[in-house]
Design an enzyme around this catalytic site. Structure first.
Site, PDB file in Angstrom:
ATOM      1  CB  SER A 116      14.513 -24.273   0.490  1.00 17.94           C
ATOM      2  OG  SER A 116      14.183 -24.278   1.864  1.00 17.94           O
TER       3      SER A 116
ATOM      4  CE1 TYR B 165      10.424 -27.836  -0.478  1.00 10.62           C
ATOM      5  CE2 TYR B 165      11.471 -27.105   1.559  1.00 10.62           C
ATOM      6  CZ  TYR B 165      10.912 -26.823   0.331  1.00 10.62           C
ATOM      7  OH  TYR B 165      10.829 -25.509  -0.096  1.00 10.62           O
TER       8      TYR B 165
HETATM    9  N1  NAP Z   1       7.133 -20.459   0.563  1.00  9.43           N
HETATM   10  C1  NAP Z   1       8.231 -20.782   1.253  1.00  9.43           C
HETATM   11  O1  NAP Z   1       8.278 -20.683   2.502  1.00  9.43           O
HETATM   12  C2  NAP Z   1       9.448 -21.261   0.518  1.00  9.43           C
HETATM   13  C3  NAP Z   1      10.672 -21.250   1.185  1.00  9.43           C
HETATM   14  C4  NAP Z   1      11.810 -21.711   0.538  1.00  9.43           C
HETATM   15  C5  NAP Z   1      11.709 -22.166  -0.768  1.00  9.43           C
HETATM   16  N2  NAP Z   1      10.503 -22.154  -1.406  1.00  9.43           N
HETATM   17  C6  NAP Z   1      10.454 -22.672  -2.782  1.00  9.43           C
HETATM   18  O2  NAP Z   1       9.904 -21.708  -3.642  1.00  9.43           O
HETATM   19  C7  NAP Z   1       9.354 -22.355  -4.799  1.00  9.43           C
HETATM   20  C8  NAP Z   1       8.006 -21.733  -5.087  1.00  9.43           C
HETATM   21  O3  NAP Z   1       7.117 -22.074  -4.046  1.00  9.43           O
HETATM   22  P1  NAP Z   1       6.032 -21.054  -3.478  1.00  9.43           P
HETATM   23  O4  NAP Z   1       6.366 -20.838  -2.065  1.00  9.43           O
HETATM   24  O5  NAP Z   1       5.864 -19.910  -4.396  1.00  9.43           O
HETATM   25  O6  NAP Z   1       4.755 -22.035  -3.498  1.00  9.43           O
HETATM   26  P2  NAP Z   1       3.350 -21.984  -4.249  1.00  9.43           P
HETATM   27  O7  NAP Z   1       2.692 -20.673  -4.033  1.00  9.43           O
HETATM   28  O8  NAP Z   1       2.647 -23.220  -3.811  1.00  9.43           O
HETATM   29  O9  NAP Z   1       3.744 -22.122  -5.794  1.00  9.43           O
HETATM   30  C9  NAP Z   1       4.229 -23.340  -6.297  1.00  9.43           C
HETATM   31  C10 NAP Z   1       4.214 -23.297  -7.808  1.00  9.43           C
HETATM   32  O10 NAP Z   1       4.727 -24.538  -8.314  1.00  9.43           O
HETATM   33  C11 NAP Z   1       3.916 -24.941  -9.386  1.00  9.43           C
HETATM   34  N3  NAP Z   1       3.951 -26.400  -9.549  1.00  9.43           N
HETATM   35  C12 NAP Z   1       3.983 -27.342  -8.563  1.00  9.43           C
HETATM   36  N4  NAP Z   1       3.960 -28.569  -9.114  1.00  9.43           N
HETATM   37  C13 NAP Z   1       3.958 -28.403 -10.466  1.00  9.43           C
HETATM   38  C14 NAP Z   1       3.935 -29.285 -11.573  1.00  9.43           C
HETATM   39  N5  NAP Z   1       3.926 -30.630 -11.425  1.00  9.43           N
HETATM   40  N6  NAP Z   1       3.920 -28.770 -12.825  1.00  9.43           N
HETATM   41  C15 NAP Z   1       3.928 -27.431 -13.007  1.00  9.43           C
HETATM   42  N7  NAP Z   1       3.929 -26.535 -12.000  1.00  9.43           N
HETATM   43  C16 NAP Z   1       3.954 -27.018 -10.740  1.00  9.43           C
HETATM   44  C17 NAP Z   1       2.528 -24.466  -9.033  1.00  9.43           C
HETATM   45  O11 NAP Z   1       1.780 -24.370 -10.219  1.00  9.43           O
HETATM   46  P3  NAP Z   1       0.149 -24.573 -10.309  1.00  9.43           P
HETATM   47  O12 NAP Z   1      -0.433 -23.890  -9.116  1.00  9.43           O
HETATM   48  O13 NAP Z   1      -0.190 -23.877 -11.598  1.00  9.43           O
HETATM   49  O14 NAP Z   1      -0.077 -26.022 -10.312  1.00  9.43           O
HETATM   50  C18 NAP Z   1       2.819 -23.116  -8.396  1.00  9.43           C
HETATM   51  O15 NAP Z   1       2.877 -22.116  -9.388  1.00  9.43           O
HETATM   52  C19 NAP Z   1       9.331 -23.849  -4.466  1.00  9.43           C
HETATM   53  O16 NAP Z   1      10.392 -24.498  -5.105  1.00  9.43           O
HETATM   54  C20 NAP Z   1       9.562 -23.881  -2.955  1.00  9.43           C
HETATM   55  O17 NAP Z   1      10.189 -25.057  -2.539  1.00  9.43           O
HETATM   56  C21 NAP Z   1       9.383 -21.701  -0.809  1.00  9.43           C
END
Ligand code: NAP
Length: 257
Positions: free
Chosen positions: A142, A155
C-alpha cells in the site's frame, strides 16, 4: 528453465474479493491455472465460474490463513492440484483505524497476523516449489507502506514491514532465480474499508474525499492493480526484483499542507 505461461500455476490469496478477485480474472484471461484462496466459499465459487468461462483451470482453497498450519496446508493443496507453483500473489489483507494511543494490542496483532505473518509463512512455504519453476511472488502492499498517514498506525506499520519483507526476500531468493516484488496502491474501490466498519455513507464520503487526495483526481480500480500484478508476474518483468511499485494516482508524491 523459464516457466511456460500456458501452463503456469498462479496461487492468489484474497481471490474472493477486490484486488485479489480482479487479479484472478486477469490471469484467467491468459488461461493460466489458478488457485483461488479465501474464506468466503460462495464468493470464491463465483470467481471460479468467471475464470473457467475465460478458459482457466481452477482450484478453490477455502482457508482462514491466520489459522495454525494454514500456509503449509494451502501450499500443499496447490501442489496437490497442479504439481507446481509459478506465482504467489499475496492479496489477502485487512485495514482498521487506530492511533498510537488507542490501538489495542489485540488489534495490532490481528493486523500483523494477516498483513505480515501470514505472508511470511506463505512465502517460506513457496520457496521450494518456486525455485523449481524460477517463479515469483507479488505482494499487495500500500502507499501506507511508503508514507505515513494518521489514524491507521498498525496498518501503516504492517505495510512497511511487508515492503521490507519483499526487499529482504528478493535479495535472499535472487540466487535461486525467484523474484519478489510488491505493488503499493492508493485508495482502490473494494470491500476493504467497508469491512473495517465504514457504512455506505461514510465510504461514499471517503471516496469523494479521495478524489482530492490523489493528484490524478480519482481512486483506482481493482483491474488497474491487477494489470500491474500481471506484468510483474510475467517474464516481461524478468529483471525486476525487490521493487515496491506505487500505483496510486500520484498519492505518494503529496505532502500535507
Ligand atoms: N482497497 C484499497 O484502497 C487498498 C489500497 C492499498 C492496498 N490495499 C491492499 O490490497 C489487498 C486486498 O484488499 P482489497 O482492497 O481487495 O480488500 P477486500 O475486497 O476486502 O479483499 C480482502 C481479501 O482478503 C481476504 N482475507 C482477509 N482476511 C483473510 C484471512 N484471515 N484468511 C483468508 N483470506 C483473508 C478476504 O477473503 P474472504 O472475503 O474470503 O474472507 C478478501 O478476499 C489488501 O492487502 C489491502 O491492504 C487495498
Amino acid at each position: 528453465m523459464k516457466s511456460s505461461s500456458s501452463s503456469r500455476c498462479i496461487a492468489i490469496t484474497g481471490a474472493s474479493s477486490g484486488i485479489g478477485r480482479a487479479t484472478a480474472l486477469r490471469f484467467a484471461e491468459a488461461k493460466e491455472n489458478l488457485v483461488l484462496i479465501g474464506r468466503d466459499h460462495a464468493a470464491l465459487a463465483a470467481v471460479e465460474k468467471e475464470a473457467t468461462a475465460k478458459g482457466a483451470q481452477t482450484q478453490i482453497v477455502k482457508a482462514d490463513l491466520c489459522a495454525e498450519g494454514a500456509a503449509q496446508q494451502t501450499t500443499a493443496a496447490v501442489l496437490d492440484r497442479f504439481s507446481r507453483l509459478d506465482v504467489l500473489v499475496n492479496a489477502a489483507g485487512i485495514i482498521s483505524l487506530g492511533t498510537i494511543e488507542n490501538t489495542s494490542l489485540a488489534e495490532w496483532d490481528r493486523m500483523m497476523d494477516i498483513n505480515v505473518r501470514v505472508i511470511f509463512r506463505l512465502m517460506q512455504a513457496a520457496v521450494s516449489p518456486l525455485e523449481k519453476t524460477k517463479g515469483n511472488i507479488v505482494n499487495v502492499s500500500s502507499v501506507t507502506g511508503l508514507r505515513s498517514f494518521p489514524n491507521v498506525l498498525a496498518y501503516c506499520v504492517s505495510k512497511a514491514a511487508l515492503d521490507q519483507l519483499t526487499r529482504c526476500a528478493a535479495l535472499e531468493l535472487a540466487p535461486k532465480g525467484i523474484r519478489v516484488n510488491a505493488v503499493n496502491p492508493g485508495v482502490v474501490a473494494t470491500n476493504l474499508h467497508r469491512r473495517s466498519g465504514f457504512d455506505e455513507q461514510k465510504y461514499a464520503a471517503f471516496l469523494a474525499h479521495s478524489k482530492t487526495t490523489h493528484p490524478l483526481g480519482r481512486v483506482g480500480s481493482p483491474e488497474e492493480i491487477a494489470e500491474l500484478i500481471f506484468f510483474l508476474a510475467s517474464d516481461q518483468a524478468g529483471w525486476i526484483t525487490g521493487e515496491t511499485i506505487s500505483i496510486d494516482g500520484g498519492r505518494h508524491l503529496t505532502c500535507a499542507r
